[in-house]
Design a protein around this motif. Structure first.
Motif, PDB file in Angstrom:
ATOM      1  N   ALA A 227      68.783  -3.693 -17.364  1.00 36.23           N
ATOM      2  CA  ALA A 227      67.905  -3.111 -18.447  1.00 36.23           C
ATOM      3  C   ALA A 227      66.605  -3.665 -19.143  1.00 36.23           C
ATOM      4  CB  ALA A 227      68.802  -2.268 -20.111  1.00 36.23           C
TER       5      ALA A 227
ATOM      6  N   ASN B 266      65.227  -6.945 -18.376  1.00 30.22           N
ATOM      7  CA  ASN B 266      63.868  -7.163 -17.378  1.00 30.22           C
ATOM      8  C   ASN B 266      63.301  -5.976 -16.473  1.00 30.22           C
ATOM      9  OD1 ASN B 266      65.228  -6.869 -15.010  1.00 30.22           O
ATOM     10  ND2 ASN B 266      65.883  -8.978 -14.973  1.00 30.22           N
ATOM     11  N   ALA B 267      63.715  -5.252 -16.920  1.00 30.99           N
ATOM     12  CA  ALA B 267      63.165  -4.025 -16.278  1.00 30.99           C
ATOM     13  C   ALA B 267      61.631  -3.622 -16.691  1.00 30.99           C
ATOM     14  CB  ALA B 267      63.931  -3.298 -16.050  1.00 30.99           C
ATOM     15  N   GLU B 268      61.279  -3.260 -17.882  1.00 31.12           N
ATOM     16  CA  GLU B 268      60.259  -3.141 -17.865  1.00 31.12           C
ATOM     17  C   GLU B 268      59.034  -4.521 -17.555  1.00 31.12           C
ATOM     18  OE1 GLU B 268      60.375  -2.088 -22.700  1.00 31.12           O
ATOM     19  OE2 GLU B 268      57.736  -1.316 -22.307  1.00 31.12           O
ATOM     20  N   GLU B 269      58.784  -5.335 -18.101  1.00 32.24           N
ATOM     21  CA  GLU B 269      57.939  -6.013 -17.547  1.00 32.24           C
ATOM     22  C   GLU B 269      57.337  -6.097 -15.887  1.00 32.24           C
ATOM     23  OE1 GLU B 269      58.493 -10.811 -17.757  1.00 32.24           O
ATOM     24  OE2 GLU B 269      56.744 -10.129 -17.543  1.00 32.24           O
TER      25      GLU B 269
ATOM     26  N   ALA C 209      62.964   2.664 -18.333  1.00 34.61           N
ATOM     27  CA  ALA C 209      61.670   1.861 -18.430  1.00 34.61           C
ATOM     28  C   ALA C 209      60.819   2.097 -16.996  1.00 34.61           C
ATOM     29  CB  ALA C 209      62.255   0.713 -18.098  1.00 34.61           C
TER      30      ALA C 209
ATOM     31  N   LYS D 212      57.995   4.786 -18.539  1.00 34.03           N
ATOM     32  CA  LYS D 212      56.522   4.401 -19.459  1.00 34.03           C
ATOM     33  C   LYS D 212      55.530   4.378 -18.689  1.00 34.03           C
ATOM     34  CE  LYS D 212      59.705   2.470 -22.873  1.00 34.03           C
ATOM     35  NZ  LYS D 212      60.848   1.352 -23.287  1.00 34.03           N
TER      36      LYS D 212
ATOM     37  N   ALA E  56      69.239   3.081 -18.617  1.00 28.68           N
ATOM     38  CA  ALA E  56      67.713   1.555 -19.559  1.00 28.68           C
ATOM     39  C   ALA E  56      66.577   1.933 -18.436  1.00 28.68           C
ATOM     40  CB  ALA E  56      68.723   0.591 -20.371  1.00 28.68           C
ATOM     41  N   ILE E  57      66.839   1.294 -17.330  1.00 31.41           N
ATOM     42  CA  ILE E  57      65.947   1.211 -16.219  1.00 31.41           C
ATOM     43  C   ILE E  57      65.306   2.377 -15.648  1.00 31.41           C
ATOM     44  CG2 ILE E  57      66.179   0.332 -13.881  1.00 31.41           C
ATOM     45  CD1 ILE E  57      68.693  -2.131 -14.232  1.00 31.41           C
TER      46      ILE E  57
END
Ligand code: PGA
Length: 255
Positions: A219, A221-224, A252, A255, A248-249
Protein backbone atom coordinates in the motif's frame (compact mmCIF):
# COMPACT_ATOMS: atom_id res chain seq x y z
CA UNK A 1 2.44 8.30 -23.48
CA UNK A 2 0.54 5.13 -24.31
CA UNK A 3 -0.23 4.11 -20.74
CA UNK A 4 -3.82 5.25 -21.13
CA UNK A 5 -4.31 2.64 -23.87
CA UNK A 6 -3.80 -0.13 -21.37
CA UNK A 7 -5.99 -1.67 -18.73
CA UNK A 8 -4.42 -1.63 -15.27
CA UNK A 9 -4.62 -5.05 -13.65
CA UNK A 10 -4.04 -5.74 -9.96
CA UNK A 11 -3.77 -9.44 -9.17
CA UNK A 12 -3.36 -10.97 -5.73
CA UNK A 13 -1.18 -14.07 -5.69
CA UNK A 14 -2.19 -15.86 -2.52
CA UNK A 15 0.43 -18.59 -3.06
CA UNK A 16 -0.12 -21.52 -0.65
CA UNK A 17 -2.22 -19.52 1.81
CA UNK A 18 -5.85 -19.53 2.95
CA UNK A 19 -8.14 -22.51 3.37
CA UNK A 20 -11.66 -22.40 2.01
CA UNK A 21 -13.25 -20.62 4.97
CA UNK A 22 -10.50 -17.99 4.96
CA UNK A 23 -10.78 -17.59 1.19
CA UNK A 24 -14.50 -16.93 1.45
CA UNK A 25 -14.00 -14.42 4.27
CA UNK A 26 -11.21 -12.55 2.46
CA UNK A 27 -13.18 -12.23 -0.77
CA UNK A 28 -16.30 -11.15 1.10
CA UNK A 29 -14.37 -8.39 2.82
CA UNK A 30 -12.74 -7.35 -0.45
CA UNK A 31 -15.99 -7.06 -2.41
CA UNK A 32 -17.19 -3.73 -0.95
CA UNK A 33 -13.67 -2.30 -0.82
CA UNK A 34 -12.90 -2.80 -4.53
CA UNK A 35 -16.37 -2.56 -6.08
CA UNK A 36 -15.60 0.80 -7.71
CA UNK A 37 -12.10 -0.15 -8.81
CA UNK A 38 -10.69 1.70 -11.79
CA UNK A 39 -8.68 -1.38 -12.75
CA UNK A 40 -9.19 -5.12 -13.24
CA UNK A 41 -9.01 -7.04 -9.97
CA UNK A 42 -7.99 -10.70 -9.80
CA UNK A 43 -7.35 -13.13 -6.99
CA UNK A 44 -5.09 -16.07 -7.82
CA UNK A 45 -5.97 -18.70 -5.27
CA UNK A 46 -4.90 -22.28 -4.44
CA UNK A 47 -6.65 -24.96 -6.51
CA UNK A 48 -8.66 -26.14 -3.54
CA UNK A 49 -10.09 -22.62 -3.04
CA UNK A 50 -11.18 -22.11 -6.64
CA UNK A 51 -14.81 -23.18 -6.29
CA UNK A 52 -15.25 -21.29 -3.03
CA UNK A 53 -13.62 -18.18 -4.52
CA UNK A 54 -15.72 -18.36 -7.68
CA UNK A 55 -18.89 -18.56 -5.60
CA UNK A 56 -17.83 -15.70 -3.31
CA UNK A 57 -16.85 -13.49 -6.27
CA UNK A 58 -19.88 -14.29 -8.45
CA UNK A 59 -21.65 -11.14 -9.61
CA UNK A 60 -18.77 -8.88 -8.45
CA UNK A 61 -15.89 -7.25 -10.32
CA UNK A 62 -13.37 -9.65 -8.74
CA UNK A 63 -12.08 -12.32 -11.11
CA UNK A 64 -10.69 -15.63 -9.95
CA UNK A 65 -7.48 -17.15 -11.31
CA UNK A 66 -5.31 -20.19 -10.63
CA UNK A 67 -1.58 -20.19 -9.92
CA UNK A 68 -0.42 -22.80 -12.42
CA UNK A 69 -1.65 -25.44 -14.87
CA UNK A 70 -0.15 -28.43 -16.62
CA UNK A 71 0.82 -28.42 -20.30
CA UNK A 72 -1.10 -31.55 -21.26
CA UNK A 73 -4.87 -31.66 -21.70
CA UNK A 74 -5.10 -34.89 -19.69
CA UNK A 75 -3.10 -38.01 -18.98
CA UNK A 76 -0.72 -39.74 -16.59
CA UNK A 77 0.53 -36.71 -14.65
CA UNK A 78 -0.18 -37.52 -11.03
CA UNK A 79 -0.88 -34.47 -8.94
CA UNK A 80 -1.32 -32.08 -11.85
CA UNK A 81 -4.30 -29.98 -13.01
CA UNK A 82 -4.96 -29.18 -16.67
CA UNK A 83 -5.97 -25.84 -18.14
CA UNK A 84 -9.18 -27.40 -19.42
CA UNK A 85 -10.08 -28.47 -15.87
CA UNK A 86 -9.67 -24.86 -14.74
CA UNK A 87 -11.74 -23.56 -17.63
CA UNK A 88 -14.48 -26.07 -16.84
CA UNK A 89 -14.71 -24.67 -13.30
CA UNK A 90 -15.20 -21.18 -14.69
CA UNK A 91 -11.69 -19.94 -13.92
CA UNK A 92 -10.71 -17.23 -16.39
CA UNK A 93 -6.99 -16.80 -15.88
CA UNK A 94 -3.85 -18.51 -14.63
CA UNK A 95 -0.38 -17.48 -13.50
CA UNK A 96 2.36 -19.27 -15.45
CA UNK A 97 6.10 -19.35 -14.77
CA UNK A 98 6.14 -17.80 -11.32
CA UNK A 99 9.70 -17.75 -10.01
CA UNK A 100 8.73 -20.04 -7.13
CA UNK A 101 7.70 -22.65 -9.72
CA UNK A 102 11.00 -22.14 -11.50
CA UNK A 103 13.02 -22.22 -8.26
CA UNK A 104 11.39 -25.09 -6.36
CA UNK A 105 9.59 -27.20 -8.97
CA UNK A 106 11.98 -27.48 -11.89
CA UNK A 107 10.05 -25.13 -14.16
CA UNK A 108 12.12 -24.11 -17.20
CA UNK A 109 11.55 -21.60 -19.97
CA UNK A 110 10.45 -24.51 -22.19
CA UNK A 111 7.90 -25.90 -19.73
CA UNK A 112 6.66 -22.36 -19.14
CA UNK A 113 6.10 -22.08 -22.89
CA UNK A 114 4.23 -25.40 -22.97
CA UNK A 115 1.99 -24.31 -20.10
CA UNK A 116 1.33 -20.92 -21.72
CA UNK A 117 0.27 -22.74 -24.90
CA UNK A 118 -2.02 -25.08 -22.99
CA UNK A 119 -3.64 -22.23 -21.06
CA UNK A 120 -4.28 -20.21 -24.21
CA UNK A 121 -5.64 -23.30 -26.00
CA UNK A 122 -8.12 -23.76 -23.14
CA UNK A 123 -9.29 -20.16 -23.55
CA UNK A 124 -7.66 -18.82 -20.39
CA UNK A 125 -5.94 -15.49 -19.87
CA UNK A 126 -2.30 -15.89 -18.85
CA UNK A 127 -0.24 -13.92 -16.35
CA UNK A 128 3.25 -14.81 -17.52
CA UNK A 129 5.97 -14.16 -14.94
CA UNK A 130 9.54 -13.29 -15.89
CA UNK A 131 12.33 -11.83 -13.81
CA UNK A 132 16.02 -11.95 -13.01
CA UNK A 133 17.86 -13.42 -10.04
CA UNK A 134 19.97 -11.13 -7.89
CA UNK A 135 23.17 -12.52 -9.43
CA UNK A 136 21.94 -11.71 -12.89
CA UNK A 137 21.16 -8.13 -11.92
CA UNK A 138 24.61 -7.80 -10.35
CA UNK A 139 26.13 -9.11 -13.58
CA UNK A 140 24.15 -6.57 -15.59
CA UNK A 141 22.31 -9.22 -17.60
CA UNK A 142 18.78 -8.40 -16.41
CA UNK A 143 17.79 -7.27 -19.89
CA UNK A 144 19.12 -10.34 -21.66
CA UNK A 145 17.57 -12.65 -19.10
CA UNK A 146 14.09 -11.10 -19.12
CA UNK A 147 14.20 -10.83 -22.88
CA UNK A 148 15.05 -14.51 -23.31
CA UNK A 149 12.45 -15.67 -20.77
CA UNK A 150 9.81 -13.60 -22.58
CA UNK A 151 10.75 -14.82 -26.05
CA UNK A 152 10.85 -18.50 -25.14
CA UNK A 153 7.62 -18.33 -23.12
CA UNK A 154 5.79 -16.79 -26.08
CA UNK A 155 7.11 -19.13 -28.78
CA UNK A 156 4.18 -20.17 -30.97
CA UNK A 157 1.82 -17.57 -29.48
CA UNK A 158 0.01 -15.59 -32.17
CA UNK A 159 -0.66 -11.85 -32.10
CA UNK A 160 -4.35 -12.60 -31.51
CA UNK A 161 -3.52 -14.84 -28.57
CA UNK A 162 -1.21 -12.22 -27.10
CA UNK A 163 -4.32 -10.17 -26.31
CA UNK A 164 -4.98 -12.75 -23.58
CA UNK A 165 -1.48 -12.42 -22.10
CA UNK A 166 -0.35 -10.16 -19.27
CA UNK A 167 3.34 -10.12 -18.42
CA UNK A 168 4.37 -9.77 -14.79
CA UNK A 169 7.92 -8.54 -14.31
CA UNK A 170 9.02 -9.94 -10.97
CA UNK A 171 12.68 -9.52 -10.01
CA UNK A 172 13.30 -12.65 -7.94
CA UNK A 173 15.35 -10.74 -5.35
CA UNK A 174 12.33 -8.55 -4.60
CA UNK A 175 9.78 -11.31 -4.01
CA UNK A 176 8.75 -11.74 -0.39
CA UNK A 177 11.94 -10.01 0.75
CA UNK A 178 10.59 -6.55 1.48
CA UNK A 179 13.13 -5.28 -1.09
CA UNK A 180 11.14 -3.52 -3.79
CA UNK A 181 12.71 -2.59 -7.08
CA UNK A 182 12.76 1.19 -7.28
CA UNK A 183 10.03 2.62 -9.45
CA UNK A 184 12.69 3.53 -12.01
CA UNK A 185 14.16 0.02 -12.02
CA UNK A 186 10.69 -1.48 -12.47
CA UNK A 187 9.85 0.96 -15.24
CA UNK A 188 13.12 0.32 -17.03
CA UNK A 189 12.68 -3.46 -17.20
CA UNK A 190 8.94 -3.29 -17.96
CA UNK A 191 9.86 -0.91 -20.81
CA UNK A 192 12.53 -3.28 -22.01
CA UNK A 193 10.03 -6.16 -22.05
CA UNK A 194 7.63 -3.95 -24.01
CA UNK A 195 10.45 -3.41 -26.51
CA UNK A 196 10.87 -7.18 -26.85
CA UNK A 197 7.12 -7.49 -27.55
CA UNK A 198 7.36 -4.69 -30.13
CA UNK A 199 10.12 -6.65 -31.86
CA UNK A 200 8.05 -9.83 -31.89
CA UNK A 201 4.54 -8.50 -32.55
CA UNK A 202 4.85 -4.84 -33.57
CA UNK A 203 4.41 -1.55 -31.78
CA UNK A 204 0.61 -1.59 -31.51
CA UNK A 205 0.62 -4.96 -29.75
CA UNK A 206 3.37 -3.74 -27.43
CA UNK A 207 1.47 -0.54 -26.63
CA UNK A 208 -1.65 -2.57 -25.79
CA UNK A 209 0.09 -5.15 -23.55
CA UNK A 210 -0.47 -4.91 -19.81
CA UNK A 211 2.81 -5.35 -17.95
CA UNK A 212 2.68 -5.71 -14.18
CA UNK A 213 5.39 -5.29 -11.62
CA UNK A 214 5.58 -7.75 -8.74
CA UNK A 215 7.89 -8.01 -5.75
CA UNK A 216 7.06 -6.53 -2.34
CA UNK A 217 4.51 -4.12 -3.79
CA UNK A 218 2.39 -2.76 -0.96
CA UNK A 219 0.00 0.00 0.00
CA UNK A 220 2.91 2.35 0.68
CA UNK A 221 4.86 1.99 -2.56
CA UNK A 222 2.13 1.05 -5.06
CA UNK A 223 1.23 4.54 -6.19
CA UNK A 224 4.78 5.46 -7.18
CA UNK A 225 5.36 2.15 -9.00
CA UNK A 226 2.01 2.25 -10.77
CA UNK A 227 2.57 5.84 -11.85
CA UNK A 228 5.39 4.81 -14.15
CA UNK A 229 4.77 4.74 -17.89
CA UNK A 230 5.47 1.03 -18.38
CA UNK A 231 4.05 -0.34 -15.10
CA UNK A 232 0.41 -1.17 -15.78
CA UNK A 233 -0.45 -3.08 -12.68
CA UNK A 234 0.84 -5.34 -9.97
CA UNK A 235 1.11 -8.99 -9.01
CA UNK A 236 0.86 -8.85 -5.25
CA UNK A 237 1.90 -11.62 -2.87
CA UNK A 238 2.07 -10.83 0.85
CA UNK A 239 -0.01 -7.65 0.67
CA UNK A 240 -2.87 -9.50 -1.06
CA UNK A 241 -3.58 -11.58 2.03
CA UNK A 242 -5.38 -8.83 3.93
CA UNK A 243 -8.31 -6.98 2.42
CA UNK A 244 -7.42 -3.38 3.40
CA UNK A 245 -3.85 -3.68 2.10
CA UNK A 246 -4.92 -5.21 -1.19
CA UNK A 247 -7.76 -2.71 -1.58
CA UNK A 248 -5.33 0.18 -1.04
CA UNK A 249 -3.20 -1.10 -3.94
CA UNK A 250 -6.32 -1.43 -6.12
CA UNK A 251 -7.21 2.16 -5.23
CA UNK A 252 -3.69 3.33 -6.14
CA UNK A 253 -4.05 1.68 -9.57
CA UNK A 254 -7.26 3.58 -10.26
CA UNK A 255 -5.63 6.99 -9.76
P1 PGA B 1 5.39 -10.48 -2.78
O1 PGA B 1 5.15 -11.60 -3.90
O2 PGA B 1 4.44 -9.35 -3.10
O3 PGA B 1 5.08 -11.16 -1.47
O4 PGA B 1 6.82 -10.05 -2.89
C1 PGA B 1 4.90 -11.26 -5.24
C2 PGA B 1 4.79 -12.52 -6.06
O5 PGA B 1 5.54 -13.46 -5.81
O6 PGA B 1 3.94 -12.62 -6.98
Amino acid sequence: MNKSLRKAVIAGNWKMNKGRAEAKALIESLVPLVKDAGCDVLVCVPYTDLETALAAAAGTNIRVAAQNCHWAASGAFTGEISAAMLAELGVGAVIIGHSERRQYFGETDRTVNARVRAALDAGLQVILCVGELLGEREQNITGEDCSMQTKIALAGVSAGELERVIIAYEPVWAIGTGKTATADQADEVCGLIRGVIAGLYGKDAADALTIQYGGSMNAGNAEELLGKEHVDGGLIGGASLTAPDFAAIVAAAGK
